[in-house]
Design an enzyme around this catalytic site. Structure first.
Site, PDB file in Angstrom:
ATOM      1  N   HIS A 152      26.392  40.878  59.234  1.00 45.17           N
ATOM      2  CA  HIS A 152      27.097  40.097  58.209  1.00 45.17           C
ATOM      3  C   HIS A 152      26.925  40.750  56.823  1.00 45.17           C
ATOM      4  CE1 HIS A 152      28.763  35.860  57.222  1.00 45.17           C
ATOM      5  NE2 HIS A 152      29.166  36.743  56.319  1.00 45.17           N
ATOM      6  N   ARG A 176      35.000  35.561  60.652  1.00 44.59           N
ATOM      7  CA  ARG A 176      33.963  34.637  61.113  1.00 44.59           C
ATOM      8  C   ARG A 176      33.862  34.732  62.631  1.00 44.59           C
ATOM      9  NH1 ARG A 176      32.031  34.647  56.786  1.00 44.59           N
ATOM     10  NH2 ARG A 176      31.653  32.905  55.363  1.00 44.59           N
TER      11      ARG A 176
END
Ligand code: NAP
Length: 312
Positions: free
Chosen positions: A275, A227
């Protein structure tokens, strides 16, 4: 007949409609699965399959829900929702794990073998550089959960010297496992490549800061599919500019999509991926969802429950 709300963006509905029905049938669960953004009588819904990208934020009308099954591995947006007081399970899916292993191994190998050197060779200079062997390289994987442990195992099987770090003590064959603050220092010390597969929690914010980057080998490579908030962006950019880090491959960011004016886009030593390191795969995830619902109906403990106190 139980009621299952499939609360995800419309684009996911067709991917899951048939395979989820089949998976439920295979484990003997009779259910109505409602693919909708506006369920009627929310107080009689039994289970929610939830994608954080769905618009739903208020779980309070779902008074009878036995489990919210997250469709994603990361739960930082869900675990902090005060209206969600039901048991919450995160996604542990073999397809998601396989995808993450492939992505991480691919990016580790790119840097380990110096593939860019040959791919970008436009100067017609015949200058052989023999790459090192994996046994000469230390890779540290921060986070040894469903994804980190699988990545550490895969790298170990390629003969990298692999270290891992987690909150609780672990024993993984072929992986030098560390835990705790001192363990983090030992894990990072002199490592050539660092892979971040920690969850985003209050305890993991900026975990890769300037002091910890300083522990790595000079010219180390950072790979972050975990993250964005795990890394101190300023410290990473400074370390790239000072050549402490030779490259950063970043898949996740504090703000996504990464803003157009973000320095990561144009930094010559940064690879930005949008992502995509891995994703939940409907075929295998449907079986996980069905098994957890079967367990709920049989009065058995749910799998992969989130510990709200820890945030993951
Ligand atoms: P997981 O099974 O919950 O594993 C998390 C690991 O992190 C565990 O080993 C845990 O330690 C460790 N950990 C958590 N907090 C820690 C702390 N404060 N100090 C030290 N270790 C700590 O999660 P996962 O399924 O492997 O997924 C990891 C993360 O990958 C997700 O949370 C998500 O953010 C990210 N992800 C990214 C993508 C992508 O496409 N980029 C896709 C899927 C997931 P213990 O083992 O001791 O509990």
């Amino acid at each position: 007949m139980i009621r299952i709300l499939f609360s995800a963006p419309k684009t996911d509905w067709d991917d899951y409609r048939d395979i989820l029905a089949d998976a439920l049938q295979a484990v003997g669960v009779k259910a109505d699965v409602e693919h909708t953004l506006t369920p009627s009588s929310p107080e009689t819904i039994d289970y929610i399959v939830y994608a954080p990208s769905s618009k739903m934020r208020d779980f309070s009308p779902f008074r009878s829900v036995k489990l919210v099954q997250n469709l994603w591995a990361g739960v930082e947006d869900v675990a902090t929702n005060d209206t969600l007081t039901h048991p919450l399970a995160r996604m542990v899916d073999s397809g998601l794990t396989d995808g993450m292993v492939e992505w991480c191994v691919g990016h580790v190998m790119r840097h380990h073998l110096g593939l860019d050197r040959d791919i970008n060779r436009t100067d017609r200079v015949w200058a052989p550089v023999i790459p090192p062997l994996a046994t000469d390289q230390t890779v540290v994987v921060l986070g040894l959960g469903a994804l980190g442990a699988a990545v550490a195992n895969a790298l170990s099987s390629l003969k990298f010297h692999v270290r891992g770090w987690s909150r609780s003590e672990k024993h993984i064959a072929g992986v030098e496992c560390h835990s705790g603050e001192n363990g983090l220092t030992q894990a990072l010390h002199g490592a050539d490549i660092v892979v971040l597969l920690l969850p985003q929690t209050p305890a993991t914010g900026n975990i890769l800061n300037a002091n910890r980057i300083a522990l790595l080998a000079d010219g180390a490579v950072l790979i972050n599919p975990g993250r964005g908030p795990l890394i101190d962006d300023r410290a990473v950019l400074a370390a790239l500019d000072s050549e402490k880090l030779s490259h950063a491959t970043l898949d996740v960011f504090r703000v996504e999509p990464l803003p157009q004016n973000d320095p990561y886009w144009t930094h010559p030593k940064v690879t930005v991926t949008p992502h995509v390191a891995s994703a939940t795969r409907p075929a295998s995830a449907a079986r996980v969802i069905a098994e957890n619902i079967r367990r709920g109906e049989a009065g058995q403990p749910f799998l992969h429950l989130v510990d709200r106190a820890q945030g993951y």
